[in-house]
Design an enzyme around this catalytic site. Structure first.
Site, PDB file in Angstrom:
ATOM      1  N   THR A   3       3.918  -2.034   4.237  1.00  0.00           N
ATOM      2  CA  THR A   3       2.848  -2.714   4.993  1.00  0.00           C
ATOM      3  C   THR A   3       2.646  -2.123   6.386  1.00  0.00           C
ATOM      4  OG1 THR A   3       4.395  -4.350   5.871  1.00  0.00           O
ATOM      5  CG2 THR A   3       3.263  -4.916   3.813  1.00  0.00           C
ATOM      6  N   ASP A  15       7.586  -4.646   1.798  1.00  0.00           N
ATOM      7  CA  ASP A  15       8.397  -4.185   2.930  1.00  0.00           C
ATOM      8  C   ASP A  15       7.615  -4.382   4.232  1.00  0.00           C
ATOM      9  OD1 ASP A  15      10.825  -2.466   3.804  1.00  0.00           O
ATOM     10  OD2 ASP A  15       9.107  -1.555   4.802  1.00  0.00           O
ATOM     11  N   TYR A  22       5.803  -3.771  13.040  1.00  0.00           N
ATOM     12  CA  TYR A  22       4.491  -3.458  12.481  1.00  0.00           C
ATOM     13  C   TYR A  22       3.413  -4.376  13.068  1.00  0.00           C
ATOM     14  CZ  TYR A  22       7.377  -0.995   9.009  1.00  0.00           C
ATOM     15  OH  TYR A  22       8.306  -0.197   8.382  1.00  0.00           O
ATOM     16  N   LYS A  65      12.551  -6.422   9.286  1.00  0.00           N
ATOM     17  CA  LYS A  65      13.528  -5.603  10.026  1.00  0.00           C
ATOM     18  C   LYS A  65      13.571  -6.027  11.482  1.00  0.00           C
ATOM     19  CE  LYS A  65      11.868  -1.745   7.202  1.00  0.00           C
ATOM     20  NZ  LYS A  65      10.405  -1.868   7.154  1.00  0.00           N
ATOM     21  N   HIS A 113      16.536  -2.070  11.996  1.00  0.00           N
ATOM     22  CA  HIS A 113      15.484  -1.070  11.762  1.00  0.00           C
ATOM     23  C   HIS A 113      15.909   0.346  12.146  1.00  0.00           C
ATOM     24  CE1 HIS A 113      10.828  -0.745  11.609  1.00  0.00           C
ATOM     25  NE2 HIS A 113      11.377   0.390  11.223  1.00  0.00           N
ATOM     26  N   PHE A 136      11.586   5.635   2.198  1.00  0.00           N
ATOM     27  CA  PHE A 136      10.245   5.454   2.785  1.00  0.00           C
ATOM     28  C   PHE A 136       9.648   6.831   3.025  1.00  0.00           C
ATOM     29  CE2 PHE A 136      12.683   5.110   6.941  1.00  0.00           C
ATOM     30  CZ  PHE A 136      12.088   6.169   7.620  1.00  0.00           C
ATOM     31  N   ARG A 193      -2.801   0.999  -7.440  1.00  0.00           N
ATOM     32  CA  ARG A 193      -2.552   0.788  -8.876  1.00  0.00           C
ATOM     33  C   ARG A 193      -1.949   2.039  -9.513  1.00  0.00           C
ATOM     34  NH1 ARG A 193      -4.600  -3.892 -11.009  1.00  0.00           N
ATOM     35  NH2 ARG A 193      -5.857  -5.082  -9.521  1.00  0.00           N
TER      36      ARG A 193
HETATM   37  P1  NDP Z   1       3.885   6.649   2.198  1.00  0.00           P
HETATM   38  O1  NDP Z   1       4.674   7.904   2.199  1.00  0.00           O
HETATM   39  O2  NDP Z   1       4.240   5.596   1.231  1.00  0.00           O
HETATM   40  O3  NDP Z   1       2.340   6.982   1.969  1.00  0.00           O
HETATM   41  C1  NDP Z   1       1.700   7.953   2.754  1.00  0.00           C
HETATM   42  C2  NDP Z   1       0.204   7.978   2.567  1.00  0.00           C
HETATM   43  O4  NDP Z   1      -0.084   8.403   1.243  1.00  0.00           O
HETATM   44  C3  NDP Z   1      -0.477   6.636   2.710  1.00  0.00           C
HETATM   45  O5  NDP Z   1      -1.007   6.512   4.006  1.00  0.00           O
HETATM   46  C4  NDP Z   1      -1.548   6.587   1.648  1.00  0.00           C
HETATM   47  O6  NDP Z   1      -2.854   6.522   2.193  1.00  0.00           O
HETATM   48  C5  NDP Z   1      -1.355   7.870   0.867  1.00  0.00           C
HETATM   49  N1  NDP Z   1      -1.247   7.585  -0.562  1.00  0.00           N
HETATM   50  C6  NDP Z   1      -0.672   6.512  -1.149  1.00  0.00           C
HETATM   51  N2  NDP Z   1      -0.756   6.597  -2.479  1.00  0.00           N
HETATM   52  C7  NDP Z   1      -1.399   7.752  -2.744  1.00  0.00           C
HETATM   53  C8  NDP Z   1      -1.798   8.394  -3.944  1.00  0.00           C
HETATM   54  N3  NDP Z   1      -1.545   7.856  -5.125  1.00  0.00           N
HETATM   55  N4  NDP Z   1      -2.457   9.580  -3.840  1.00  0.00           N
HETATM   56  C9  NDP Z   1      -2.712  10.127  -2.645  1.00  0.00           C
HETATM   57  N5  NDP Z   1      -2.365   9.575  -1.467  1.00  0.00           N
HETATM   58  C10 NDP Z   1      -1.713   8.387  -1.525  1.00  0.00           C
HETATM   59  O7  NDP Z   1       3.815   6.113   3.691  1.00  0.00           O
HETATM   60  P2  NDP Z   1       4.460   5.207   4.758  1.00  0.00           P
HETATM   61  O8  NDP Z   1       4.724   6.087   5.873  1.00  0.00           O
HETATM   62  O9  NDP Z   1       3.609   4.014   5.033  1.00  0.00           O
HETATM   63  O10 NDP Z   1       5.842   4.658   4.145  1.00  0.00           O
HETATM   64  C11 NDP Z   1       5.890   3.587   3.206  1.00  0.00           C
HETATM   65  C12 NDP Z   1       6.469   2.332   3.805  1.00  0.00           C
HETATM   66  O11 NDP Z   1       7.821   2.550   4.207  1.00  0.00           O
HETATM   67  C13 NDP Z   1       5.807   1.843   5.087  1.00  0.00           C
HETATM   68  O12 NDP Z   1       4.561   1.217   4.861  1.00  0.00           O
HETATM   69  C14 NDP Z   1       6.878   0.928   5.619  1.00  0.00           C
HETATM   70  O13 NDP Z   1       6.847  -0.308   4.932  1.00  0.00           O
HETATM   71  C15 NDP Z   1       8.136   1.718   5.294  1.00  0.00           C
HETATM   72  N6  NDP Z   1       8.584   2.564   6.422  1.00  0.00           N
HETATM   73  C16 NDP Z   1       9.810   2.287   6.988  1.00  0.00           C
HETATM   74  C17 NDP Z   1      10.266   3.007   8.068  1.00  0.00           C
HETATM   75  C18 NDP Z   1      11.596   2.678   8.674  1.00  0.00           C
HETATM   76  O14 NDP Z   1      11.896   3.172   9.770  1.00  0.00           O
HETATM   77  N7  NDP Z   1      12.421   1.891   8.035  1.00  0.00           N
HETATM   78  C19 NDP Z   1       9.472   4.101   8.658  1.00  0.00           C
HETATM   79  C20 NDP Z   1       8.236   4.342   7.969  1.00  0.00           C
HETATM   80  C21 NDP Z   1       7.824   3.614   6.892  1.00  0.00           C
HETATM   81  P3  NDP Z   1      -3.939   5.427   1.629  1.00  0.00           P
HETATM   82  O15 NDP Z   1      -3.527   4.095   2.177  1.00  0.00           O
HETATM   83  O16 NDP Z   1      -5.223   5.915   2.186  1.00  0.00           O
HETATM   84  O17 NDP Z   1      -3.880   5.485   0.131  1.00  0.00           O
END
Ligand code: NDP
Length: 324
Positions: free
Chosen positions: A24, A51, A56, A85, A118, A217, A279
């Site tokens: 999220t 998550d 956030y 977190k 975190h 992540f 999806r």
């Molecule tokens: P991801 O690596 O999950 O996704 C990266 C990007 O890929 C998204 O912005 C999305 O854009 C795009 N994407 C998603 N699905 C597809 C697909 N099927 N084909 C092509 N592009 C796609 O990114 P995050 O950096 O958000 O990490 C996931 C989650 O992990 C975070 O939301 C958070 O909850 C957590 N996190 C935790 C951290 C920590 O320190 N503990 C740090 C960073 C993240 P679009 O929305 O346009 O599809």
């Protein structure tokens, strides 16, 4: 792992975590109302592991999305696995419970399934998320992570969270907690950046040996729109090797990147606010990468860390200087 509609992993405290989660966190420019809508759609599409985090800054909206999906009968609270977190400004042990209670209130929940530290670096306590001095330098705090952990254990025992874990910890920091005299509850997981360009194989082996789940992540190569993500790195989902494996299976590079982690025994998070991609990311349970595919994906490892939080690197607890 159980073979239900929602595959889960058994944690070292007996609870179960769905192996695919919805992220999220969004770039600052994305309105919180979009996060709310996306979370509702994600639950509607079938995600059960959500998550979130205090930093956030969207807990109220995410909480509203959960409430709506419970009210319309899509899910019950028991169907959901919800993570929050504790941010770095909240690591003083005397504040941990109050901070978690504040998150619960915003989320309109009486408990979360998982609460994580975190990041292992502590910042000065206060409302500012990145407290700075007059010269613009971050103000760090000296906090004993073991004392923070004891406060987390207390929150678990008080029923505010079912499980407790950490995020962005290196091996040394994990050992500090698990070897702590009088440890009452081991971290159930370590949530870290993990994808084919940073496959974390050593940390994964260490965590497996201690029955700690590694949660990935940035598994899709991160949201490069985010201000804090390193730019000028190769774009994971455009990698020709990943694309070739995806084509061979009639899948997308994102599905291959997610499936790779599941077959290695990780829990994986995926963020998409686009319904089609959301999806698509759920369709990773009906195909299998071969041993050769897995080896090829392993060979892409190149120490590309998109999330470095370099402004924290002056603190002795900065985790990313150690090899793993
Ligand atoms: P991801 O690596 O999950 O996704 C990266 C990007 O890929 C998204 O912005 C999305 O854009 C795009 N994407 C998603 N699905 C597809 C697909 N099927 N084909 C092509 N592009 C796609 O990114 P995050 O950096 O958000 O990490 C996931 C989650 O992990 C975070 O939301 C958070 O909850 C957590 N996190 C935790 C951290 C920590 O320190 N503990 C740090 C960073 C993240 P679009 O929305 O346009 O599809």
């Amino acid at each position: 792992m159980s073979l239900g509609t929602h595959l889960t992993m058994k944690l070292n405290d007996g609870h179960f975590m769905p192996i695919l989660g919805f992220g999220t966190s969004a770039a600052t420019k994305v309105a919180n109302s979009k996060v709310e809508e996306a979370t509702e759609r994600a639950i509607g599409a079938g995600y059960r592991h959500i998550d979130s985090a205090y930093i956030y800054q969207n807990e109220e909206e995410v909480g509203r999305a959960l409430q709506k999906k419970m009210a319309d009968g899509t899910v019950t609270r028991d169907d959901l696995f919800f993570t929050t977190k504790l941010w770095s400004t909240c690591l003083r042990p005397e504040f941990v419970q109050t901070i978690l209670e504040r998150s619960l209130k915003k989320l309109q929940l009486s408990y979360v399934d998982l609460c994580l530290i975190h990041f292992p670096v502590a910042l000065k306590f206060g409302e500012e998320l990145l407290p700075k001095d007059t010269q613009g330098r971050l103000i760090f705090d000296q906090v004993d992570l073991c004392a923070t952990w004891e406060a987390m254990e207390h929150c678990k025992e008080a029923g505010l969270t079912r499980s407790i874990g950490v995020s962005n910890f290196n091996r040394r920091q994990l050992e500090l907690i698990i070897n702590k005299p009088g440890l009452r509850h081991k971290p159930v997981c370590n949530q870290v950046e993990c994808h084919p360009y940073l496959n974390q194989s050593k940390l994964l082996n260490f965590c497996k040996s201690k029955d700690i789940v590694l949660v990935a992540f940035g598994a899709l190569g991160f949201d490069i729109e985010k201000e804090w993500v390193m730019k000028n790195f190769p774009v994971l989902l455009r990698d020709p090797v990943i694309k070739a494996i995806a084509d061979k299976h009639g899948r997308t590079p994102a599905q291959v990147a997610l499936r790779y982690q599941l077959q290695r025994g990780l829990v994986v998070l995926a963020k998409s606010f686009n319904e089609k991609r959301m999806r698509e990311n759920l369709q990773v349970f009906d195909f299998q990468l071969t041993a050769e595919d897995m080896e090829t994906l392993d060979s892409l490892d190149r120490n590309v860390r998109y999330y470095q939080q370099t402004d924290f690197c002056d603190d002795p607890n900065y985790p990313f200087f150690d090899e793993y």
